[in-house]
Scaffold this active site. Sequence first.
Site, PDB file in Angstrom:
ATOM      1  N   ASP A  26       0.865  -1.188   0.000  1.00 50.18           N
ATOM      2  CA  ASP A  26       0.000   0.000   0.000  1.00 50.18           C
ATOM      3  C   ASP A  26       0.898   1.234   0.000  1.00 50.18           C
ATOM      4  OD1 ASP A  26      -2.997   0.788   0.361  1.00 50.18           O
ATOM      5  OD2 ASP A  26      -1.891   2.129   1.696  1.00 50.18           O
ATOM      6  N   GLU A  31       2.306   5.064  -0.233  1.00 44.10           N
ATOM      7  CA  GLU A  31       1.922   6.442   0.049  1.00 44.10           C
ATOM      8  C   GLU A  31       2.614   7.313  -0.992  1.00 44.10           C
ATOM      9  OE1 GLU A  31      -0.437   7.301   2.150  1.00 44.10           O
ATOM     10  OE2 GLU A  31      -0.585   5.181   2.693  1.00 44.10           O
ATOM     11  N   ASP A  66      -2.707   1.475  -6.628  1.00 41.79           N
ATOM     12  CA  ASP A  66      -1.304   1.294  -6.231  1.00 41.79           C
ATOM     13  C   ASP A  66      -0.448   0.859  -7.406  1.00 41.79           C
ATOM     14  OD1 ASP A  66      -0.974   1.491  -3.073  1.00 41.79           O
ATOM     15  OD2 ASP A  66      -2.927   0.615  -3.517  1.00 41.79           O
ATOM     16  N   HIS A  97      -3.194   5.929   6.881  1.00 44.99           N
ATOM     17  CA  HIS A  97      -2.376   6.534   5.826  1.00 44.99           C
ATOM     18  C   HIS A  97      -0.873   6.422   6.088  1.00 44.99           C
ATOM     19  CE1 HIS A  97      -5.941   7.873   3.811  1.00 44.99           C
ATOM     20  NE2 HIS A  97      -6.353   8.490   4.897  1.00 44.99           N
ATOM     21  N   ASP A 141      -1.297   0.645   7.026  1.00 46.66           N
ATOM     22  CA  ASP A 141      -2.384   0.290   6.106  1.00 46.66           C
ATOM     23  C   ASP A 141      -2.177  -1.125   5.574  1.00 46.66           C
ATOM     24  OD1 ASP A 141      -3.650   2.700   6.397  1.00 46.66           O
ATOM     25  OD2 ASP A 141      -3.120   3.494   4.434  1.00 46.66           O
TER      26      ASP A 141
END
Length: 335
Positions: free
Chosen positions: A120, A122, A220, A279, A284
């Site tokens: 995941d 960022e 993603d 986040h 996550d």
Amino acid sequence: MNPSMEPLVWINICEPFPTAAKQGRQHCRIGDQETNGKNSTASSNDFSDPVYKEIAITNGYINRMTRDELRSKLAEFKLETRGVKDVLKKRLKNYYKKQKLMQKEPINGDSYYDYICVVDFEATCEEGNPPEFIHEIIEFPIVLLNTRTLEIEDTFQQYVKPEINPKLSNFCISLTGITQDIVDKADTFPQVLQNVIEWMKQRELGTKYSYSMLTDGSWDMSKFLNIQCRISRIKYPSFAKKWINIRKSYGNFYKVPRNQTKLTIMLEKLGMNYDGRPHSGLDDSKNIARIAIRMLQDGCELRVNERMHAGQLMTVSSSAPLEGAPAPQMPRYRN
């Protein structure tokens, strides 16, 4: 089924519904007797086999159970009892179905992925998400889920220095918890990707052990990684060309609409709370892994359902052969 679970103690799942006995429908009993006393000779894929009728009838009884009855029955089988009613029904149905089908033809556990790599990312962002803004990956986490033990076996996390927008917005810092100092000290994406690949190779993914990538949604891989590879002038890595989109898997498995497949909602419906900082890419990923574990326990066979082809997002059919991702290799630089 949880691999560590003791063999099922056969009981009549119809007990909460005494009227079934009056109607002469005792053939929904879970046990070593065949339906209506008949022996099954059909293959496991032959839906005329009496076992499928037995499963369908039992599903009808499960549909009429109250939440307390469902939780009581799940507890008898030493299964998880948390979750909304629809989740509990699905859990009990899948457990019963798996047990009945395993009597006919034991499931080959070697055919499934050994590991699932949950990712995941960022990325840089601005408030309001303006369409012209170019997102760059600033955190690359991986959570390694062992599908045999159903435990998180290892994690990877590195931050990434953005190139196009090296200064993070206040909105991005507040949302992700990633500070300017963290990304200033980080490596650029090609180096981080190389580190990721070395980490995966050390764990013999794609060589000794089969594995699949898993994400929370399509973005993603199809957006963040795709764009980042173009920014960094490298080809898209082959190991990430196919993945499990857990939102799709969750929606299809539990029969819920798309608006109920956000991370926090999936956790809530499964009777779990978010653990960590929202986040944070690593947190996550860990929470996504918790959902994957619960789905595997509930009988869902998480399978690759999305892929990248010629730079475009494509759907993978559920009937496609189950294949693991290739051994990770550093992609070549673009000309």
